[in-house]
Design a protein around this motif. Structure first.
Motif, short mmCIF file in Angstrom:
data_model
loop_
_atom_site.label_atom_id
_atom_site.label_comp_id
_atom_site.label_asym_id
_atom_site.label_seq_id
_atom_site.Cartn_x
_atom_site.Cartn_y
_atom_site.Cartn_z
N ARG A 1 0.83 -1.21 0.00
CA ARG A 1 0.00 0.00 0.00
C ARG A 1 0.86 1.27 0.00
N GLU A 2 1.87 1.29 0.85
CA GLU A 2 2.75 2.46 0.93
C GLU A 2 3.53 2.65 -0.37
N ARG A 3 3.97 1.55 -0.95
CA ARG A 3 4.74 1.60 -2.20
C ARG A 3 3.87 2.14 -3.34
N ARG A 4 2.65 1.61 -3.45
CA ARG A 4 1.73 2.06 -4.51
C ARG A 4 1.38 3.53 -4.36
N ALA A 5 1.28 3.99 -3.13
CA ALA A 5 0.95 5.39 -2.87
C ALA A 5 2.15 6.30 -3.13
N GLY A 6 3.32 5.71 -3.35
CA GLY A 6 4.52 6.51 -3.60
C GLY A 6 5.14 7.07 -2.33
N ASN A 7 4.77 6.52 -1.18
CA ASN A 7 5.27 7.02 0.10
C ASN A 7 6.64 6.47 0.48
N ILE A 8 6.97 5.28 -0.04
CA ILE A 8 8.25 4.66 0.31
C ILE A 8 8.94 4.12 -0.93
N LEU A 9 10.23 3.90 -0.79
CA LEU A 9 11.02 3.28 -1.85
C LEU A 9 10.82 1.76 -1.79
N SER A 10 11.06 1.09 -2.88
CA SER A 10 10.97 -0.37 -2.88
C SER A 10 12.19 -0.95 -2.18
N ILE A 11 12.07 -2.19 -1.76
CA ILE A 11 13.20 -2.85 -1.11
C ILE A 11 14.37 -2.96 -2.08
N ARG A 12 14.11 -3.13 -3.36
CA ARG A 12 15.19 -3.21 -4.35
C ARG A 12 15.97 -1.89 -4.41
N GLU A 13 15.25 -0.77 -4.36
CA GLU A 13 15.92 0.54 -4.36
C GLU A 13 16.77 0.72 -3.10
N ILE A 14 16.23 0.28 -1.97
CA ILE A 14 16.97 0.37 -0.70
C ILE A 14 18.22 -0.50 -0.76
N GLU A 15 18.08 -1.72 -1.29
CA GLU A 15 19.23 -2.62 -1.40
C GLU A 15 20.32 -2.04 -2.30
N GLN A 16 19.93 -1.36 -3.37
CA GLN A 16 20.93 -0.75 -4.26
C GLN A 16 21.73 0.33 -3.54
N ILE A 17 21.13 0.96 -2.54
CA ILE A 17 21.82 1.99 -1.77
C ILE A 17 22.74 1.36 -0.72
N VAL A 18 22.25 0.35 -0.01
CA VAL A 18 22.94 -0.18 1.16
C VAL A 18 23.95 -1.27 0.84
N LEU A 19 23.60 -2.22 -0.01
CA LEU A 19 24.47 -3.38 -0.23
C LEU A 19 25.90 -3.03 -0.64
N PRO A 20 26.12 -2.06 -1.53
CA PRO A 20 27.50 -1.75 -1.89
C PRO A 20 28.36 -1.24 -0.71
N ARG A 21 27.72 -0.75 0.33
CA ARG A 21 28.45 -0.24 1.51
C ARG A 21 28.85 -1.32 2.49
N MET A 22 28.33 -2.53 2.34
CA MET A 22 28.50 -3.58 3.33
C MET A 22 29.63 -4.54 2.94
N ASN A 23 30.81 -4.04 2.85
CA ASN A 23 32.00 -4.78 2.40
C ASN A 23 32.15 -6.14 3.06
N GLY A 24 32.02 -7.19 2.26
CA GLY A 24 32.28 -8.54 2.72
C GLY A 24 31.21 -9.17 3.60
N LYS A 25 30.17 -8.47 3.90
CA LYS A 25 29.11 -9.04 4.74
C LYS A 25 28.08 -9.74 3.86
N GLN A 26 27.58 -10.86 4.36
CA GLN A 26 26.57 -11.62 3.63
C GLN A 26 25.19 -11.08 3.99
N TYR A 27 24.40 -10.77 2.98
CA TYR A 27 23.06 -10.21 3.16
C TYR A 27 22.09 -11.33 3.48
N LEU A 28 21.34 -11.19 4.58
CA LEU A 28 20.38 -12.21 4.99
C LEU A 28 18.94 -11.85 4.65
N GLY A 29 18.65 -10.55 4.50
CA GLY A 29 17.29 -10.17 4.12
C GLY A 29 16.78 -8.96 4.87
#
Length: 107
Positions: free
Chosen positions: A42-70
């Protein structure tokens, strides 16, 4: 011969009975409009929040060597919590779902 056939059909009957006990639970949860996933949609459709994919594109490159669990989503805070692990230690990164800004990190 009849005895052999009943021996073979007993496991199938048990499987069908077990599925009958589980299936209503699965369909009732899938049909619920609420819950965490419903709130995110609901929040995503309303344009209130970013998608998890967009968030991951921001955060994952900063997490040097750490395994992403979800991810997890907190609708009250409008924040995602991403979980990582490295060398047996768990790390959490809290991200504002509206902006993608990292708002907290635990080590």
């Amino acid at each position: 011969m009849k005895q052999a056939l009943s021996f073979l059909t007993a496991p199938a009957a048990l499987a069908v009975a077990a599925f009958g006990l589980v299936a209503p639970t699965l369909t009732s949860h899938a049909a619920e409009p609420g819950g965490e996933q419903g709130e995110v949609r609901r929040e995503r459709r309303a344009g209130n929040i970013l998608s998890i994919r967009e968030i991951e594109q921001i955060v994952l490159p900063r997490m040097n060597g750490k395994q992403y669990l979800g991810p997890d989503y907190d609708s009250a805070a409008m924040a995602y919590r991403l979980k990582f692990i490295q060398n047996g230690r768990v790390y959490f990164v809290d991200v504002d779902a509206r902006t993608g800004r990292v708002i907290g990190q635990s080590r």
